[in-house]
Design a protein around this motif. Sequence first.
Motif, mmCIF file in Angstrom:
data_model
loop_
_atom_site.group_PDB
_atom_site.id
_atom_site.type_symbol
_atom_site.label_atom_id
_atom_site.label_comp_id
_atom_site.label_asym_id
_atom_site.label_seq_id
_atom_site.Cartn_x
_atom_site.Cartn_y
_atom_site.Cartn_z
ATOM 1 N N GLN A 131 -106.571 -48.553 16.085
ATOM 2 C CA GLN A 131 -105.981 -49.851 16.345
ATOM 3 C C GLN A 131 -106.354 -50.368 17.730
ATOM 4 N N SER A 132 -106.485 -49.476 18.694
ATOM 5 C CA SER A 132 -106.643 -49.891 20.090
ATOM 6 C C SER A 132 -108.086 -49.967 20.546
ATOM 7 N N ILE A 133 -108.997 -49.209 19.929
ATOM 8 C CA ILE A 133 -110.373 -49.123 20.417
ATOM 9 C C ILE A 133 -111.317 -49.610 19.325
ATOM 10 N N PRO A 134 -111.826 -50.840 19.403
ATOM 11 C CA PRO A 134 -112.807 -51.307 18.408
ATOM 12 C C PRO A 134 -114.053 -50.422 18.418
ATOM 13 N N GLY A 135 -114.474 -49.998 17.245
ATOM 14 C CA GLY A 135 -115.652 -49.145 17.133
ATOM 15 C C GLY A 135 -115.365 -47.666 17.274
ATOM 16 N N TYR A 136 -114.089 -47.278 17.373
ATOM 17 C CA TYR A 136 -113.769 -45.854 17.488
ATOM 18 C C TYR A 136 -114.217 -45.098 16.243
ATOM 19 N N ALA A 137 -114.770 -43.894 16.431
ATOM 20 C CA ALA A 137 -115.196 -43.038 15.332
ATOM 21 C C ALA A 137 -114.550 -41.666 15.482
ATOM 22 N N ASP A 138 -114.118 -41.108 14.376
ATOM 23 C CA ASP A 138 -113.492 -39.789 14.370
ATOM 24 C C ASP A 138 -114.520 -38.742 14.781
ATOM 25 N N THR A 139 -114.197 -37.953 15.793
ATOM 26 C CA THR A 139 -115.146 -36.976 16.330
ATOM 27 C C THR A 139 -115.138 -35.659 15.576
ATOM 28 N N TYR A 140 -114.216 -35.507 14.633
ATOM 29 C CA TYR A 140 -114.108 -34.206 13.970
ATOM 30 C C TYR A 140 -114.071 -34.384 12.469
ATOM 31 N N ALA A 141 -115.062 -33.830 11.789
ATOM 32 C CA ALA A 141 -115.098 -33.813 10.327
ATOM 33 C C ALA A 141 -114.734 -32.407 9.885
#
Length: 726
Positions: free
Chosen positions: A711-721
């Motif tokens: 919600q807060s960081i546009p373009g955020y990607a999950d670092t852990y799969a």
Amino acid sequence: MPLRHSPPFHLSILKLSLAILPCWAFAESAPPTPAEPPVFIEADQAMVQEGEYTEARGNVVMNRDAVEVESDWARYQFAADKLLAGDQVKLKKDGDTICGKQLDITLGTREGALNEATYELNYGQARGQAEKVDFEGKDKYRVHKGNLTTCSVEQNAWYVHAREMQLDYTQNYGQAWNGWLEFQGVPIFYYPWIDFPLDGGRKTGFLMPNFNYSNRNGFELTTPFYWNIAPNYDATIFPSYFSKRGMMLGGEFRYLQPEYRGMLKLEGIDDSLANDRRYSMLFQHSQQLAERLQLDLNYQRVSDDKYFSDFGDRLSVASQVNLPQEAVLSYSGSNWSTYLRAQQYQTLQSTTSPVEEPYRRLPQWYASYNPSLGYGTQSNVSAEFTRFAHDTKDQGQRSWIYPTVSLPLANQYSFLTPKLGVHATYYSTETANGRDLGSESRVLPIASLHGGLFFEREGSLFGSNIIQTLEPQLYYLYVPYKDQSKLPNYDSGATDLSWSGLFAENKYSGNDRINDANEITLALNSRIFDDESGVERFSAGIGQRLYLHSPKVGLSGNLTDDQVKTSDMLFLLGGNLPYDLRVDYSLQHNTREDKTVRSDVNLNWHPGEFKTLNLRYSVNRLTNTEQLDTSAQWPLGGGWYGVARYNYSLKDNQALEALAGVEYNAGCWALRIAAQRFITTNSEYKTNYFLLLELGGLAGIGMNPISALRQSIPGYADTYASPKLR
């Protein structure tokens, strides 16, 4: 061919292969039954006792169906269909590998045991070891004194231990007894019994606990229990403890049928801090009553105005102001549609910014019809009847009908659309206590002409072939003036100037105010496309309304300035620049007073995976706001990643939201730590602290900050799969 009776014999040839079938498969008196798959044995040496057994030694490889067994020696008994193997045994099946010392298994029933076992699951995604593994049938296992992890041999960061574990892949169901969770050599969680799904599916049982800390509620602990009632029904019960407020009990019930679906969510707490009983309710239901007839229900309610400020996240605090309570019955025909709605709201008030309560619609009936008139025309007739109710304001009934007809003309390089309509409205008004205030009506013809041209040329930009367009547009709108100051205003408001709004018939939302217009909109935009991919790389546009007569209709009365000749000018720009930079800019400029009304510039740099920097500056003179917003996600090295956001109000000299955190990806486990502070509707601050330990393929322990980060960081990607166990 079948083996003949003969004394035992030995074969000392390299890599002898034998196809062995159970001996009863050749008995002439045996009833016809499906034959078992053959057993293939490959070894350095083999011995066969016809009709009884075969023995093999040296690099033994046995195959049957999808099972492969490697061992130092093996003995297969025909009648019992039993395999004995040692001293080192490796069993492979469907991506799972189990190694041990001694194997005793009946192949047909898959019953037996393997001692001193080590195992790898799903092609090495998970591994573990056990004192003993029992085979209790096809795809059924029982593990004694075993453990499991998704870490590599070099890491050994965490293990799940169990005195006994049962795995039933035929039911995709597992359970374990008397175990504990070990992290970095330290036991952190004990359990007497747990059960879990083996396929990532749904399974009744306790979920991993969530814990959090906030300045409003103190320490928060939630232990959710999931109830898999049926494939199309489930429920989650989530008791929560807040150290500053007490015990909360919540539940969510979901259902799904071919004709309907929905959910019910309830929460309640006897709040010791507020000294009050507080609750929230959400009910949503959608049902297909017939092929084209649908019913939708939406009911939301909370006990008090501060409920979301105390128990919600930043998004719910910002968005939950008017909670809908409505029922909609809709029907869609081939060229017409209609709906009947009953709607009201619960309005959550703020002590610093009071909110005006909207009207109730009891009821609202709407219909739309698209008749076919032929000759390339497009026609529509829309109509509505609504009963508006309010406790403190004048209320009443409103009916309107709006027939239109247009003739779209277009080719490859131009378009032209003339349109004509008549908007007729009737009001019957009364006071809040029911005193009649009479009736009013309004009839307005609306005529417009919208045209444009398309030009394009080929070129090159930054070494790439491009196509650039030039698209001028002209829009003429005529709506005669009629005094609307005596008409009630139930649902009309001013809309923000936008690119699509330049070509709109009405600059007001709703149907209570229709602007008068004798105006021309001039607009020009240009776009650049990549010649090979067709992706838009850049766009720019500028537009403005030119008033032939100054507009007079306002929201609360007539506008008195008769010298207004133009609207504000709108300028838009956006594009992908070199070095992975993206820029978007919008400007609404008052040319009469030469001042900025609204401006927004947004820069984004995304040079690679898990790398994003955002910077935004926005000013709005209409709402008297001016903000600076920056956010980022960036690798710090060694598996660490930093995340942050800071949203600051330059007008109020205060932070609206601050967020900072770190994430660590260790391969088989991950750690997320974050803190978020944001302002609520009552100009009070709420601070949340997040800590989540994720064990790959197992679960997460703590409170997950992923939702807040996205919600807060546009373009955020999950670092852990997380790796999958199956």
